[in-house]
Design a protein around this motif. Structure first.
Motif, PDB file in Angstrom:
ATOM      1  N   ASN A   1       0.837  -1.194   0.000  1.00 31.40           N
ATOM      2  CA  ASN A   1       0.000   0.000   0.000  1.00 31.40           C
ATOM      3  C   ASN A   1       0.882   1.258   0.000  1.00 31.40           C
ATOM      4  O   ASN A   1       2.111   1.159  -0.078  1.00 31.40           O
ATOM      5  CB  ASN A   1      -0.997  -0.016   1.169  1.00 31.40           C
ATOM      6  N   LYS A   2       0.272   2.406   0.104  1.00 29.72           N
ATOM      7  CA  LYS A   2       1.018   3.675   0.020  1.00 29.72           C
ATOM      8  C   LYS A   2       2.031   3.856   1.141  1.00 29.72           C
ATOM      9  O   LYS A   2       3.006   4.582   0.989  1.00 29.72           O
ATOM     10  CB  LYS A   2       0.036   4.851  -0.006  1.00 29.72           C
ATOM     11  N   THR A   3       1.812   3.195   2.278  1.00 29.32           N
ATOM     12  CA  THR A   3       2.759   3.312   3.390  1.00 29.32           C
ATOM     13  C   THR A   3       3.867   2.265   3.321  1.00 29.32           C
ATOM     14  O   THR A   3       4.717   2.210   4.200  1.00 29.32           O
ATOM     15  CB  THR A   3       2.035   3.200   4.753  1.00 29.32           C
ATOM     16  N   GLY A   4       3.834   1.416   2.284  1.00 30.61           N
ATOM     17  CA  GLY A   4       4.866   0.399   2.120  1.00 30.61           C
ATOM     18  C   GLY A   4       4.564  -0.928   2.794  1.00 30.61           C
ATOM     19  O   GLY A   4       5.407  -1.811   2.838  1.00 30.61           O
ATOM     20  N   THR A   5       3.343  -1.075   3.290  1.00 30.10           N
ATOM     21  CA  THR A   5       2.943  -2.329   3.929  1.00 30.10           C
ATOM     22  C   THR A   5       2.419  -3.293   2.869  1.00 30.10           C
ATOM     23  O   THR A   5       1.589  -2.919   2.041  1.00 30.10           O
ATOM     24  CB  THR A   5       1.839  -2.064   4.980  1.00 30.10           C
ATOM     25  N   ARG A   6       2.902  -4.531   2.905  1.00 30.02           N
ATOM     26  CA  ARG A   6       2.462  -5.546   1.944  1.00 30.02           C
ATOM     27  C   ARG A   6       0.985  -5.823   2.124  1.00 30.02           C
ATOM     28  O   ARG A   6       0.502  -6.013   3.233  1.00 30.02           O
ATOM     29  CB  ARG A   6       3.277  -6.823   2.174  1.00 30.02           C
ATOM     30  N   THR A   7       0.258  -5.870   1.008  1.00 25.10           N
ATOM     31  CA  THR A   7      -1.181  -6.118   1.050  1.00 25.10           C
ATOM     32  C   THR A   7      -1.611  -7.353   0.254  1.00 25.10           C
ATOM     33  O   THR A   7      -2.608  -7.985   0.605  1.00 25.10           O
ATOM     34  CB  THR A   7      -1.963  -4.907   0.513  1.00 25.10           C
ATOM     35  N   HIS A   8      -0.900  -7.678  -0.827  1.00 19.76           N
ATOM     36  CA  HIS A   8      -1.327  -8.773  -1.701  1.00 19.76           C
ATOM     37  C   HIS A   8      -0.121  -9.540  -2.266  1.00 19.76           C
ATOM     38  O   HIS A   8       0.930  -8.943  -2.524  1.00 19.76           O
ATOM     39  CB  HIS A   8      -2.119  -8.241  -2.913  1.00 19.76           C
ATOM     40  N   HIS A   9      -0.347 -10.823  -2.472  1.00 16.78           N
ATOM     41  CA  HIS A   9       0.554 -11.688  -3.232  1.00 16.78           C
ATOM     42  C   HIS A   9      -0.279 -12.365  -4.315  1.00 16.78           C
ATOM     43  O   HIS A   9      -1.421 -12.767  -4.045  1.00 16.78           O
ATOM     44  CB  HIS A   9       1.143 -12.809  -2.370  1.00 16.78           C
ATOM     45  N   ILE A  10       0.302 -12.516  -5.490  1.00 12.75           N
ATOM     46  CA  ILE A  10      -0.355 -13.282  -6.544  1.00 12.75           C
ATOM     47  C   ILE A  10       0.591 -14.388  -6.993  1.00 12.75           C
ATOM     48  O   ILE A  10       1.732 -14.129  -7.383  1.00 12.75           O
ATOM     49  CB  ILE A  10      -0.741 -12.408  -7.751  1.00 12.75           C
ATOM     50  N   HIS A  11       0.089 -15.622  -6.917  1.00 11.80           N
ATOM     51  CA  HIS A  11       0.823 -16.807  -7.351  1.00 11.80           C
ATOM     52  C   HIS A  11       0.118 -17.296  -8.615  1.00 11.80           C
ATOM     53  O   HIS A  11      -1.046 -17.687  -8.549  1.00 11.80           O
ATOM     54  CB  HIS A  11       0.761 -17.906  -6.289  1.00 11.80           C
ATOM     55  N   THR A  12       0.803 -17.262  -9.742  1.00  8.09           N
ATOM     56  CA  THR A  12       0.191 -17.639 -11.011  1.00  8.09           C
ATOM     57  C   THR A  12       0.830 -18.931 -11.516  1.00  8.09           C
ATOM     58  O   THR A  12       2.059 -19.029 -11.589  1.00  8.09           O
ATOM     59  CB  THR A  12       0.373 -16.518 -12.047  1.00  8.09           C
ATOM     60  N   PHE A  13      -0.018 -19.906 -11.834  1.00  6.49           N
ATOM     61  CA  PHE A  13       0.448 -21.210 -12.306  1.00  6.49           C
ATOM     62  C   PHE A  13      -0.415 -21.657 -13.483  1.00  6.49           C
ATOM     63  O   PHE A  13      -1.557 -21.217 -13.637  1.00  6.49           O
ATOM     64  CB  PHE A  13       0.314 -22.282 -11.211  1.00  6.49           C
ATOM     65  N   THR A  14       0.123 -22.607 -14.251  1.00  2.00           N
ATOM     66  CA  THR A  14      -0.663 -23.255 -15.288  1.00  2.00           C
ATOM     67  C   THR A  14      -1.826 -23.989 -14.624  1.00  2.00           C
ATOM     68  O   THR A  14      -1.646 -24.630 -13.580  1.00  2.00           O
ATOM     69  CB  THR A  14       0.209 -24.243 -16.081  1.00  2.00           C
ATOM     70  N   ALA A  15      -2.996 -23.877 -15.217  1.00  2.00           N
ATOM     71  CA  ALA A  15      -4.203 -24.494 -14.660  1.00  2.00           C
ATOM     72  C   ALA A  15      -4.002 -25.982 -14.416  1.00  2.00           C
ATOM     73  O   ALA A  15      -3.326 -26.668 -15.188  1.00  2.00           O
ATOM     74  CB  ALA A  15      -5.383 -24.269 -15.606  1.00  2.00           C
ATOM     75  N   ARG A  16      -4.569 -26.435 -13.314  1.00  2.00           N
ATOM     76  CA  ARG A  16      -4.583 -27.845 -12.932  1.00  2.00           C
ATOM     77  C   ARG A  16      -3.196 -28.434 -12.681  1.00  2.00           C
ATOM     78  O   ARG A  16      -3.025 -29.649 -12.693  1.00  2.00           O
ATOM     79  CB  ARG A  16      -5.361 -28.680 -13.960  1.00  2.00           C
ATOM     80  N   SER A  17      -2.202 -27.594 -12.439  1.00  2.00           N
ATOM     81  CA  SER A  17      -0.855 -28.098 -12.148  1.00  2.00           C
ATOM     82  C   SER A  17      -0.788 -28.634 -10.722  1.00  2.00           C
ATOM     83  O   SER A  17      -1.682 -28.385  -9.900  1.00  2.00           O
ATOM     84  CB  SER A  17       0.179 -26.984 -12.330  1.00  2.00           C
ATOM     85  N   SER A  18       0.283 -29.348 -10.417  1.00  2.00           N
ATOM     86  CA  SER A  18       0.451 -29.887  -9.063  1.00  2.00           C
ATOM     87  C   SER A  18       0.573 -28.768  -8.038  1.00  2.00           C
ATOM     88  O   SER A  18       0.153 -28.932  -6.885  1.00  2.00           O
ATOM     89  CB  SER A  18       1.671 -30.811  -9.003  1.00  2.00           C
ATOM     90  N   GLU A  19       1.114 -27.619  -8.418  1.00  4.53           N
ATOM     91  CA  GLU A  19       1.213 -26.487  -7.489  1.00  4.53           C
ATOM     92  C   GLU A  19      -0.171 -25.945  -7.148  1.00  4.53           C
ATOM     93  O   GLU A  19      -0.436 -25.582  -5.997  1.00  4.53           O
ATOM     94  CB  GLU A  19       2.088 -25.373  -8.072  1.00  4.53           C
TER      95      GLU A  19
END
Length: 175
Positions: A93-111
């Motif tokens: 966010n604007k104060t430098g605090t982490r707000t979100h992570h996005i983990h992107t993988f191929t659909a239906r993968s083991s991850e």
């Protein structure tokens, strides 16, 4: 990075839903599904107040073409960030605090399966979820300014729960 875990916040679901709409628009037709994962997706447990999104896509390489759009949403582009085949993004966010992570993988993968199995297992097994919550609280007190120590402290428990979760997930899906 300061390590802080807080009680479950009912607004986390809405924050996930709002962010997932923006991410879906930015990543386009390549998106198969977007899931709320991580501790903020598990009711009644303490969590770092960071919303984790798992994005399933048809073609992981096409995500690299969306860098500018993700930056436009305020995300830092991290590449695979230690997990082959993943595209990882993080947002402050604007104060430098982490707000979100996005983990992107191929659909239906083991991850994808691993993350969803862990989340769903914890929701279906509140006693294990509470053990996880207590461990997180203890580690946050023990490592208030050491995210590596905090993460290392959770590692064994998470691996044990992932094994149980994947067995449970497989049995649940076969019924």
């Amino acid at each position: 990075m300061k390590v802080e875990v807080v009680p479950h916040d009912l607004t986390w679901r809405g924050k996930f839903e709002d962010e997932s709409k923006n991410v879906a628009l930015t990543l386009g037709e390549n998106v198969v599904a977007i899931h709320h994962i991580g501790s903020t997706a598990i009711p009644h447990i303490y969590a770092k107040p960071i919303i984790d999104l798992l994005v399933e896509v048809e073609n992981i390489a096409k995500i690299d073409d969306c860098t500018l759009g993700m930056q436009g949403l305020g995300y830092e582009v991290m590449g695979e960030f230690g997990i082959p085949g993943r595209r990882f993004f993080r947002k402050n966010n604007k104060t430098g605090t982490r707000t979100h992570h996005i983990h992107t993988f191929t659909a239906r993968s083991s991850e994808v399966e691993r993350h969803l199995a862990f989340r769903d297992y914890m929701i279906a097994h509140p006693e294990d979820a509470q053990k996880y919550s207590e461990l997180k609280r203890k580690l946050a007190k023990q490592y208030p300014n050491d995210i590596i120590g905090y993460m290392d402290g959770k590692d064994g428990f998470i691996k044990e729960m992932e094994k149980k979760a994947l067995v449970w997930w497989t049995l649940d899906k076969s019924e």
